[in-house]
Design an enzyme around this catalytic site. Structure first.
Site, mmCIF file in Angstrom:
data_model
loop_
_atom_site.group_PDB
_atom_site.id
_atom_site.type_symbol
_atom_site.label_atom_id
_atom_site.label_comp_id
_atom_site.label_asym_id
_atom_site.label_seq_id
_atom_site.Cartn_x
_atom_site.Cartn_y
_atom_site.Cartn_z
ATOM 1 C CG HIS A 5 68.405 38.971 104.462
ATOM 2 N ND1 HIS A 5 68.643 39.310 105.775
ATOM 3 C CD2 HIS A 5 67.586 37.890 104.497
ATOM 4 C CE1 HIS A 5 68.002 38.474 106.582
ATOM 5 N NE2 HIS A 5 67.355 37.606 105.827
ATOM 6 C CE1 TYR B 171 72.667 46.369 108.176
ATOM 7 C CE2 TYR B 171 73.558 45.012 109.956
ATOM 8 C CZ TYR B 171 72.466 45.551 109.268
ATOM 9 O OH TYR B 171 71.190 45.277 109.695
#
Length: 476
Positions: free
Chosen positions: A71, A134
């Protein structure tokens, strides 16, 4: 779980531009371990960009072989592991020469990766109970542009440690396109404000029809509007070039002009600076020699103290101070601007053509600056990622007076330069009815700083001759 202790904080480049691998200090004993997963000062000092994270996400994975991606999102990410270990793979999906470049590495808690906007991110767990974390510098939006790549793409040829046929992959990830069919992620947009003005038209000529460049006139985007904050989806922009300004120097001395000057030249740049700071945008703002009083006996350096004589200069100085508050800014200080529109050179050429012998000011000194040079200089600073700050940008060559330039215009257009009479500023304005702003007598700007970036402004005398040749045959 094995964790490597005792590393020094080190940031290393990879084969993908902007993708950085970070070795991180992890401190452990019999109780476990501790690390600073994001420490802004230390990490930016080590070479990471100050990317301004606004959200922290964690993906927990039960089994070995869980595989996610590929992605690419329109924001930056700082990816790391809290527990476990992963094999990470990144593919550059940005439009450009490095499209399709692949980088892989293993990550445990002692290693992290900074992933720039538009680079495809994926990973495969190598240990059970792996927590993948993240930081991102934007919030998810259904209107944002995303890009995807199939995990098994043969062109990328990612060497997954666990064959994909044996891995746990979502049906959605299995349907992602091959590299040949993947839609590249466009760069963040450049917005050029004041695009119908002299400088705006030069910037149009410089940037052309590039798909990531957007132009806005005042009718399309009024920088003085109280709705400026919501006028665009600002997170999609990487650069704003503010070529909009109020430049009626004498009218600025009237009550109506004073309000208009402060609105366009001070309040609007302050609003743009707030937007730029919030969204991590680079703001380019065009300044003026009128922020000085013109009493210096030497060319003005960028760090000279402001001392404006009139409302226009005061409003420009205020705008400069506001723009300087945003971290990513270029203030372009220029003087005596000539471009496509009404200007001094066009006026002198017209007077010469019509047989008029003008009086022209002889006690103001500076250099002409052609808008093509300003546009070229702005692009140079942006594309070469020059240090942020203020840069003087004018034509090069010897300083001249307005009378000198007028005589050159007459000479270059085939007329007798002696028809131009030099007069003092006081004499020139003696018969004018209405408010007159004071002018700086010395408008010469020191070019050392921008020359040090390897940008070479053209000699203003050469630019003048070329401009007149280009206009010859036209209607002055």
């Amino acid at each position: 779980m094995s964790v490597e202790f005792g590393k020094q904080l080190v940031v290393a480049e990879t084969s993908i531009p902007g993708l950085l691998v970070v070795d991180m200090p992890v401190h452990g004993d019999s109780r476990g371990w501790f690390k600073e997963n994001w420490q802004r000062q230390k990490m930016t000092d080590a070479g990471l960009p100050d990317f301004g994270p606004v959200q922290n996400n964690i993906s927990f994975n039960d089994a070995v072989g869980t595989t996610r991606g590929i992605h690419a999102e329109p924001w930056d990410k700082f990816v790391s592991v809290a527990t476990g270990r992963i094999f990470g793979a990144w593919v550059d999906l940005r439009d450009g020469p490095t499209f399709g470049t692949v980088f892989t590495t293993e990550i445990d808690p002692s290693r992290a990766v900074f992933v720039p906007r538009g680079v495809g991110n994926s990973y495969q767990t190598l240990e059970p109970d792996t927590a993948y974390t993240y930081l991102v510098n934007d919030h998810w939006s259904p209107d944002a542009a995303y890009a995807f790549l199939n995990l098994a793409d043969p062109t990328a040829n990612i060497p997954w440690p666990i064959p994909l046929a044996e891995a746990e992959i979502s049906d959605k990830d299995k349907q992602h396109p091959a590299l040949a069919d993947a839609a590249p992620v466009a760069p963040r947009k450049i917005l050029i404000l004041g695009s119908n003005g002299q400088l705006g038209r030069a910037l149009r000529a410089e940037y052309g029809d590039a798909p990531h460049v957007e132009y806005a006139s005042r009718a399309e985007l009024d920088v003085t509007s109280p709705d400026l904050d919501s006028a665009r989806r600002w997170r999609d922009y990487g650069t704003i070039i503010n070529a909009a300004a109020y430049t009626a120097v004498d009218t600025a001395e009237t009550p109506e002009g004073r309000a208009a000057a402060w609105s366009a030249n001070a309040a609007a740049p302050a609003a743009l600076a707030r937007i730029a700071t919030r969204y991590g945008i680079t703001l380019v703002h065009v300044s003026s020699d009128y922020v000085y009083d013109g009493t210096s006996e030497t060319p003005y350096r960028e760090d000279a103290a402001f001392s404006p004589l009139g409302v226009y200069g005061q409003s420009k100085a205020a705008g400069d101070l506001a723009v300087a508050t945003t971290p990513r800014h270029y203030i372009i200080r220029t003087s005596w601007v000539i471009g496509d529109g009404n200007n001094f050179v066009r006026t002198m050429a017209s007077l010469a053509q019509r047989g008029i012998n003008p009086n022209v000011v002889k006690d103001q000194t500076g250099r002409l600056t052609f808008t093509a040079d300003i546009a070229r200089g702005i692009r140079h600073l942006l594309e070469n990622e020059a240090e942020y700050g203020t840069y003087n940008l004018t034509g090069d060559g010897p300083a001249q007076t307005w009378a000198d330039i007028a005589k050159n215009v007459y000479r270059l257009t085939g007329h007798d330069p002696s028809r131009v009479t030099g007069v003092s500023t006081t004499e020139y304005f003696s018969s004018v009815v209405g408010p007159i702003a004071q002018r700086p007598h010395n408008s010469t700007l020191d070019l050392s700083k921008i020359l040090a970036t390897d940008f070479i402004p053209q000699d203003s005398a050469i630019s003048l001759a070329e401009w007149l040749v280009h206009q010859r045959g036209g209607d002055f």
